[in-house]
Write a protein that holds these residues in place. Structure first.
Motif, PDB file in Angstrom:
ATOM      1  N   ALA A  50       0.827  -1.209   0.000  1.00  0.00           N
ATOM      2  CA  ALA A  50       0.000   0.000   0.000  1.00  0.00           C
ATOM      3  C   ALA A  50       0.861   1.260   0.000  1.00  0.00           C
ATOM      4  N   ARG A  51       1.946   1.254   0.738  1.00  0.00           N
ATOM      5  CA  ARG A  51       2.788   2.436   0.878  1.00  0.00           C
ATOM      6  C   ARG A  51       3.446   2.840  -0.438  1.00  0.00           C
ATOM      7  N   ASP A  52       3.569   1.886  -1.365  1.00  0.00           N
ATOM      8  CA  ASP A  52       4.217   2.168  -2.643  1.00  0.00           C
ATOM      9  C   ASP A  52       3.245   2.711  -3.688  1.00  0.00           C
ATOM     10  N   ARG A  53       1.969   2.810  -3.343  1.00  0.00           N
ATOM     11  CA  ARG A  53       0.953   3.189  -4.322  1.00  0.00           C
ATOM     12  C   ARG A  53       0.549   4.668  -4.252  1.00  0.00           C
ATOM     13  N   ILE A  54       0.925   5.363  -3.196  1.00  0.00           N
ATOM     14  CA  ILE A  54       0.245   6.617  -2.868  1.00  0.00           C
ATOM     15  C   ILE A  54       1.072   7.889  -3.082  1.00  0.00           C
ATOM     16  N   GLY A  55       2.209   7.775  -3.727  1.00  0.00           N
ATOM     17  CA  GLY A  55       3.031   8.957  -3.950  1.00  0.00           C
ATOM     18  C   GLY A  55       3.919   9.285  -2.760  1.00  0.00           C
ATOM     19  N   LYS A  56       4.381  10.519  -2.707  1.00  0.00           N
ATOM     20  CA  LYS A  56       5.368  10.909  -1.695  1.00  0.00           C
ATOM     21  C   LYS A  56       4.829  11.843  -0.617  1.00  0.00           C
ATOM     22  N   GLY A  57       3.620  12.429  -0.817  1.00  0.00           N
ATOM     23  CA  GLY A  57       3.094  13.384   0.155  1.00  0.00           C
ATOM     24  C   GLY A  57       3.631  14.768  -0.097  1.00  0.00           C
ATOM     25  N   PRO A  58       3.284  15.744   0.720  1.00  0.00           N
ATOM     26  CA  PRO A  58       2.418  15.629   1.907  1.00  0.00           C
ATOM     27  C   PRO A  58       0.955  15.477   1.524  1.00  0.00           C
ATOM     28  N   TRP A  59       0.129  15.113   2.534  1.00  0.00           N
ATOM     29  CA  TRP A  59      -1.295  14.918   2.299  1.00  0.00           C
ATOM     30  C   TRP A  59      -2.122  15.707   3.300  1.00  0.00           C
ATOM     31  N   LYS A  60      -3.209  16.286   2.798  1.00  0.00           N
ATOM     32  CA  LYS A  60      -4.125  17.074   3.631  1.00  0.00           C
ATOM     33  C   LYS A  60      -5.558  16.581   3.432  1.00  0.00           C
ATOM     34  N   ASN A  61      -6.353  16.710   4.500  1.00  0.00           N
ATOM     35  CA  ASN A  61      -7.755  16.311   4.403  1.00  0.00           C
ATOM     36  C   ASN A  61      -8.601  17.432   3.795  1.00  0.00           C
ATOM     37  N   ALA A  62      -9.910  17.237   3.768  1.00  0.00           N
ATOM     38  CA  ALA A  62     -10.813  18.184   3.115  1.00  0.00           C
ATOM     39  C   ALA A  62     -10.881  19.532   3.808  1.00  0.00           C
ATOM     40  N   LYS A  63     -10.382  19.604   5.045  1.00  0.00           N
ATOM     41  CA  LYS A  63     -10.368  20.875   5.772  1.00  0.00           C
ATOM     42  C   LYS A  63      -8.992  21.521   5.784  1.00  0.00           C
ATOM     43  N   LYS A  74       3.472  14.286   6.332  1.00  0.00           N
ATOM     44  CA  LYS A  74       4.386  15.023   5.452  1.00  0.00           C
ATOM     45  C   LYS A  74       4.976  14.136   4.353  1.00  0.00           C
ATOM     46  N   SER A  75       5.103  12.851   4.658  1.00  0.00           N
ATOM     47  CA  SER A  75       5.775  11.926   3.737  1.00  0.00           C
ATOM     48  C   SER A  75       5.314  10.509   4.035  1.00  0.00           C
ATOM     49  N   VAL A  76       5.762   9.557   3.218  1.00  0.00           N
ATOM     50  CA  VAL A  76       5.423   8.160   3.451  1.00  0.00           C
ATOM     51  C   VAL A  76       5.964   7.692   4.802  1.00  0.00           C
ATOM     52  N   GLU A  77       7.187   8.088   5.130  1.00  0.00           N
ATOM     53  CA  GLU A  77       7.768   7.705   6.419  1.00  0.00           C
ATOM     54  C   GLU A  77       6.979   8.306   7.572  1.00  0.00           C
ATOM     55  N   ASP A  78       6.618   9.567   7.451  1.00  0.00           N
ATOM     56  CA  ASP A  78       5.830  10.239   8.482  1.00  0.00           C
ATOM     57  C   ASP A  78       4.477   9.550   8.649  1.00  0.00           C
ATOM     58  N   LEU A  79       3.873   9.154   7.547  1.00  0.00           N
ATOM     59  CA  LEU A  79       2.573   8.488   7.572  1.00  0.00           C
ATOM     60  C   LEU A  79       2.620   7.198   8.381  1.00  0.00           C
ATOM     61  N   HIS A  80       3.741   6.498   8.330  1.00  0.00           N
ATOM     62  CA  HIS A  80       3.838   5.204   8.999  1.00  0.00           C
ATOM     63  C   HIS A  80       4.550   5.268  10.348  1.00  0.00           C
ATOM     64  N   LYS A  81       5.018   6.432  10.722  1.00  0.00           N
ATOM     65  CA  LYS A  81       5.662   6.580  12.030  1.00  0.00           C
ATOM     66  C   LYS A  81       4.903   7.524  12.958  1.00  0.00           C
ATOM     67  N   ASN A  82       4.396   8.626  12.415  1.00  0.00           N
ATOM     68  CA  ASN A  82       3.740   9.621  13.263  1.00  0.00           C
ATOM     69  C   ASN A  82       2.614  10.328  12.517  1.00  0.00           C
ATOM     70  N   PRO A  83       1.609   9.581  12.041  1.00  0.00           N
ATOM     71  CA  PRO A  83       0.545  10.205  11.252  1.00  0.00           C
ATOM     72  C   PRO A  83      -0.424  11.012  12.104  1.00  0.00           C
ATOM     73  N   ASN A  84      -0.940  12.055  11.537  1.00  0.00           N
ATOM     74  CA  ASN A  84      -1.972  12.847  12.200  1.00  0.00           C
ATOM     75  C   ASN A  84      -3.337  12.369  11.702  1.00  0.00           C
ATOM     76  N   ILE A  85      -3.610  11.103  11.922  1.00  0.00           N
ATOM     77  CA  ILE A  85      -4.887  10.508  11.534  1.00  0.00           C
ATOM     78  C   ILE A  85      -5.624  10.086  12.793  1.00  0.00           C
ATOM     79  N   PHE A 107      -5.591   8.332  -1.268  1.00  0.00           N
ATOM     80  CA  PHE A 107      -4.521   9.332  -1.282  1.00  0.00           C
ATOM     81  C   PHE A 107      -4.313   9.827  -2.707  1.00  0.00           C
ATOM     82  N   ALA A 108      -4.048  11.105  -2.839  1.00  0.00           N
ATOM     83  CA  ALA A 108      -3.716  11.664  -4.147  1.00  0.00           C
ATOM     84  C   ALA A 108      -2.241  11.458  -4.422  1.00  0.00           C
ATOM     85  N   VAL A 109      -1.944  10.947  -5.591  1.00  0.00           N
ATOM     86  CA  VAL A 109      -0.547  10.741  -6.007  1.00  0.00           C
ATOM     87  C   VAL A 109      -0.033  12.075  -6.537  1.00  0.00           C
ATOM     88  N   LYS A 110       1.075  12.553  -5.978  1.00  0.00           N
ATOM     89  CA  LYS A 110       1.571  13.886  -6.366  1.00  0.00           C
ATOM     90  C   LYS A 110       2.856  13.763  -7.165  1.00  0.00           C
TER      91      LYS A 110
END
Length: 205
Positions: free
Chosen positions: A73-86, A92-103, A202-205
């Motif tokens: 899954a981590r290889d499909r979503i681009g590099k980030g950063p990612w923001k929600n609808a608000k 900030k990045s794939v590593e951030d997503l899997h270590k310290n995500p704000n989800i 996730f949007a691929v950037k």
């Protein structure tokens, strides 16, 4: 004053639409309706794109955060950063997503910027399909992807908790992408443990 209120409402609506246009992450507000049978990765990606398009964010290429037996899954979503609808940053990045995500429940919003029901809500919909390990990779030696997202009967899928709450206080219960296997692959089976066939986009950037 009677002219001011409609103007304020219009400005709020325009601001919300602008944020959604810049959105690069969301949880599907609805699934395709066949449990964990998403039509494979291609069908799941198409569902993400359809929902993003309806929300005014179809100007990007969208991918479902899902692993299969051969795809991480981590290889499909681009590099980030990612923001929600608000406009809130979830990683900030794939590593951030899997270590310290704000989800969490407040930031894990659907494509319209609405909160997704979590534990304690009725119905609970916090089980989000992923088929992934905590670091976003395929799970070896066991099918926890409901036949690579093509089955809606027997089987199981690994799910995460978008609200980061489970029955215990261990790491798995608090994991956004790898909490526990589902009880089956059908819509009813997913709902029985607090899911609804939803997944991350996730949007691929």
């Amino acid at each position: 004053m009677k002219f001011l209120l409609p103007l304020i409402a219009l400005l709020v609506a325009v601001s919300a639409q602008a944020q959604q246009k810049d959105m690069t992450f969301f949880i599907t507000g609805v699934g395709p309706g066949k449990g964990a049978d998403l039509g494979g990765l291609q069908g799941a990606d198409a569902h993400c794109q359809k929902l993003a398009q309806a929300a005014g964010a179809g100007n990007r290429v969208w991918r479902a955060y899902l692993s299969t037996d051969k795809v991480n899954a981590r290889d499909r979503i681009g590099k980030g950063p990612w923001k929600n609808a608000k406009g809130q940053e979830v990683a900030k990045s794939v590593e951030d997503l899997h270590k310290n995500p704000n989800i969490n429940k407040q930031t894990g919003l659907d494509e319209q910027g609405n909160m997704v029901n979590g534990r304690g809500d009725s119905p609970n919909r916090h089980d989000i399909l992923s088929g992934s390990t905590p670091d976003g990779r395929a799970i070896a030696d066991k099918d926890l992807t409901c036949g690579n997202w093509t089955k809606s009967g027997e089987g199981a899928a690994m799910v995460g908790h978008h609200d980061r709450i489970g029955l215990r206080y261990d790491d798995a219960s608090k994991s956004w992408n790898s909490s526990h296997p589902s009880r089956g692959c059908s819509q009813d089976a997913l709902r029985s443990s607090g899911g609804d066939g939803l997944f991350y986009c996730f949007a691929v950037k």
